[in-house]
Design a protein around this motif. Structure first.
Motif, PDB file in Angstrom:
ATOM      1  N   ASP A 138      38.199  38.749  42.336  1.00 32.29           N
ATOM      2  CA  ASP A 138      38.632  37.374  42.061  1.00 32.29           C
ATOM      3  C   ASP A 138      37.742  36.726  41.009  1.00 32.29           C
ATOM      4  N   ALA A 139      36.440  36.997  41.084  1.00 31.55           N
ATOM      5  CA  ALA A 139      35.519  36.419  40.102  1.00 31.55           C
ATOM      6  C   ALA A 139      35.826  36.924  38.701  1.00 31.55           C
ATOM      7  N   LEU A 140      36.133  38.209  38.597  1.00 32.96           N
ATOM      8  CA  LEU A 140      36.455  38.771  37.290  1.00 32.96           C
ATOM      9  C   LEU A 140      37.788  38.245  36.762  1.00 32.96           C
ATOM     10  N   LEU A 141      38.733  38.062  37.672  1.00 35.81           N
ATOM     11  CA  LEU A 141      40.053  37.566  37.264  1.00 35.81           C
ATOM     12  C   LEU A 141      40.028  36.077  36.920  1.00 35.81           C
ATOM     13  N   ALA A 142      39.007  35.354  37.413  1.00 36.45           N
ATOM     14  CA  ALA A 142      38.936  33.918  37.173  1.00 36.45           C
ATOM     15  C   ALA A 142      38.519  33.571  35.751  1.00 36.45           C
ATOM     16  N   GLY A 143      38.012  34.551  35.015  1.00 38.48           N
ATOM     17  CA  GLY A 143      37.626  34.283  33.632  1.00 38.48           C
ATOM     18  C   GLY A 143      36.157  33.970  33.496  1.00 38.48           C
ATOM     19  N   PRO A 144      35.760  33.223  32.454  1.00 39.76           N
ATOM     20  CA  PRO A 144      34.338  32.965  32.169  1.00 39.76           C
ATOM     21  C   PRO A 144      33.581  32.353  33.340  1.00 39.76           C
ATOM     22  N   ALA A 145      34.198  31.393  34.032  1.00 40.21           N
ATOM     23  CA  ALA A 145      33.495  30.780  35.152  1.00 40.21           C
ATOM     24  C   ALA A 145      33.222  31.794  36.244  1.00 40.21           C
ATOM     25  N   GLY A 146      34.240  32.603  36.511  1.00 39.90           N
ATOM     26  CA  GLY A 146      34.064  33.632  37.518  1.00 39.90           C
ATOM     27  C   GLY A 146      33.072  34.676  37.090  1.00 39.90           C
ATOM     28  N   ALA A 147      33.056  34.982  35.791  1.00 38.79           N
ATOM     29  CA  ALA A 147      32.125  35.991  35.289  1.00 38.79           C
ATOM     30  C   ALA A 147      30.691  35.539  35.489  1.00 38.79           C
ATOM     31  N   GLU A 148      30.414  34.191  35.284  1.00 40.84           N
ATOM     32  CA  GLU A 148      29.065  33.694  35.513  1.00 40.84           C
ATOM     33  C   GLU A 148      28.676  33.861  36.968  1.00 40.84           C
ATOM     34  N   GLU A 149      29.660  33.582  37.854  1.00 44.03           N
ATOM     35  CA  GLU A 149      29.374  33.750  39.272  1.00 44.03           C
ATOM     36  C   GLU A 149      29.126  35.218  39.597  1.00 44.03           C
ATOM     37  N   GLU A 150      29.906  36.105  38.960  1.00 45.67           N
ATOM     38  CA  GLU A 150      29.754  37.532  39.215  1.00 45.67           C
ATOM     39  C   GLU A 150      28.427  38.057  38.705  1.00 45.67           C
ATOM     40  N   ALA A 151      27.895  37.402  37.641  1.00 39.55           N
ATOM     41  CA  ALA A 151      26.643  37.879  37.061  1.00 39.55           C
ATOM     42  C   ALA A 151      25.461  37.654  37.988  1.00 39.55           C
TER      43      ALA A 151
END
Length: 457
Positions: A158-171
């Motif tokens: 879900d984090a990856l699919l959410a885009g940039p905001a999700g990517a920051e969370e995934e990082a």
């Protein structure tokens, strides 16, 4: 006849079996004790004695895997998959090895086939999700993680699919999973382990355990059986269908090999680079520029007007640059390199001839029927069809070999054929060929498996 048996009686054969069992038992004990490199050495020796033994292949793959030799593990398990194509555990281990080797499309393909064979295989679902996720398709991966109930992996998708905001969370550093052993929770990629033994559990239970390996065999069978008894997956209705791109990528046929004839998952790929001859039975696709023309028989050095085969089984001359794709069906297709030798094959057993091979048709007549043959010689590959895996039978002077025509594949050496009944004075005995001289007969035992003795082909 086995050449070893002729030279030294049964002692050399028994010695060979004892050596094989020693190395297999030793490798089994060492891998159970955690000595992967020692197990590898013992199992590699066992494999030289029996290259297709399922226990050797399964355990040797595990040894390679534990040593981090994932490509080698995958290559060994690929042989096991070829020998046991409907065994899900073998497919799961092959997919896992390809996943660790970063061959994500190959991994996804094998794991999807495993799930086609056993839709409830939860480890295959989790590993397939990881293969799709690492391969860049979080949407398709999420669907499989949903089926296993892997909440932290769903959140990652879900984090990856959410885009940039999700990517920051995934990082951010991932939250440690406290219940890694909970049903449905896949382990982190670096902790993935293959199934204990990628051979059919029924086969393990039926065989007598080897000396010194009882505990490990029992544990292997129990682990494999436990995997099959895992909790049922979430309802299929909750899962989204796989993305088209990932689904197609997992089913791509490998067509770039150097061999003219190759079989992959029931598909025969014929690589045309210049010219060759092939029967077109089961043709469903042509890739590239390939011209096809019906071929004719050759008798005594002369080209005739008689077609080489009839209907869908006719032999064709293919020229150009491309690949022919044919359904293998229930045939067993064997590609052989002639290497400058000469051999005779039953005409309907020959399915393909490389450009470097010369051939001539012939027949052996009799009052009860006839045997149509192809004499092949030269440098190049040929493709032979049979119902099962062919075997070779030594023929020595003074000891002829007789077999029903349905079981005959061909022969090598200086042999003379003669047609007659399989069993003298036996009512209803099928037509057979008797080979005399010195050479080897090539036979197909499965061709008579249902009929008991075979009939006239």
């Amino acid at each position: 006849m086995n050449p070893l048996a002729r030279r030294g009686g049964t002692h050399e054969v028994e010695g060979l079996d004892e050596e094989f069992l020693f190395h297999l038992s030793r490798g089994t004990e060492l891998i159970g004790a955690g000595d992967a490199d020692g197990a590898r050495a013992a199992l590699e020796r066992a494999r030289t004695l029996r290259p297709k033994d399922v226990k050797v292949l399964g355990l040797l793959g595990q040894a390679y895997y534990r040593l981090g030799r994932f490509e080698d593990a995958g290559d060994v398990w690929q042989v096991l998959v070829d020998e046991s194509p409907v065994e899900p555990a073998a497919r799961v281990n092959l997919g896992l090895a390809r996943l660790k080797a970063k061959r994500h499309a190959d991994a996804a393909r094998q794991l999807q086939i495993a799930l086609d064979l056993n839709p409830d295989h939860r480890k295959a679902m989790g590993y397939l999700g990881l293969a799709l996720l690492e391969g860049g398709d979080p949407a398709a991966a999420r669907a499989w993680f949903e089926r296993t109930g892997a909440e932290h992996m769903i959140a990652r998708c879900d984090a990856l699919l959410a885009g940039p905001a999700g990517a920051e969370e995934e990082a951010a550093p991932p939250v440690a999973v406290a219940d890694e052993g909970a049903p449905g929770e896949p382990l982190p990629a670096e902790q993935l382990e293959p199934l204990a033994t990628p051979v059919p559990v029924a086969d393990l239970a039926a065989e007598a355990p080897l000396s010194g390996s009882d505990a490990f065999d029992a544990a292997s069978a129990a682990l494999a059986a436990e995997d099959e008894r895992a909790a049922p997956p979430a309802p299929i209705a909750q899962a989204s269908p796989p993305a088209l791109s990932a689904w197609a990528a997992s089913r791509v046929l490998a067509l770039e090999g150097a061999a003219p004839f190759a079989v992959q998952d029931g598909v025969l790929a014929v690589a045309v680079r210049g010219e060759l001859r092939v029967r077109l039975e089961g043709l469903f696709a042509i890739r590239g520029q390939v011209a096809l023309a019906g071929d004719v028989k050759r008798f005594r050095g002369r080209v005739t007007e008689t077609p080489f085969g009839q209907g869908a089984a006719r032999m064709y001359h293919a020229s150009g640059d491309g690949v022919l794709l044919l359904r293998a069906g229930d045939r067993r297709l064997t590609a052989l390199e002639l290497g400058g030798e000469a051999a005779y094959f039953r005409e309907d057993a020959v399915c393909g001839l490389d450009a470097g091979l010369a051939f001539e048709n012939g027949r052996v007549p009799s009052s009860a029927g006839e045997l149509n043959l192809v004499h092949i010689r030269g440098q190049g590959a040929l493709l032979v069809a049979s119902r099962g895996e062919p075997v070779a039978i030594d023929v020595v002077p003074g000891t002829p070999v007789r077999l029903p025509l349905t079981a005959l594949v061909g022969w090598t050496g200086a042999l003379t054929p003669r047609l007659g009944p399989l069993a003298d004075e036996a009512e209803g005995a099928p037509l057979a060929v008797e080979l005399t001289g010195e050479g080897r007969a090539l036979a197909d035992p499965e061709a008579v498996a249902e009929g008991g003795g075979g009939g006239t082909p």
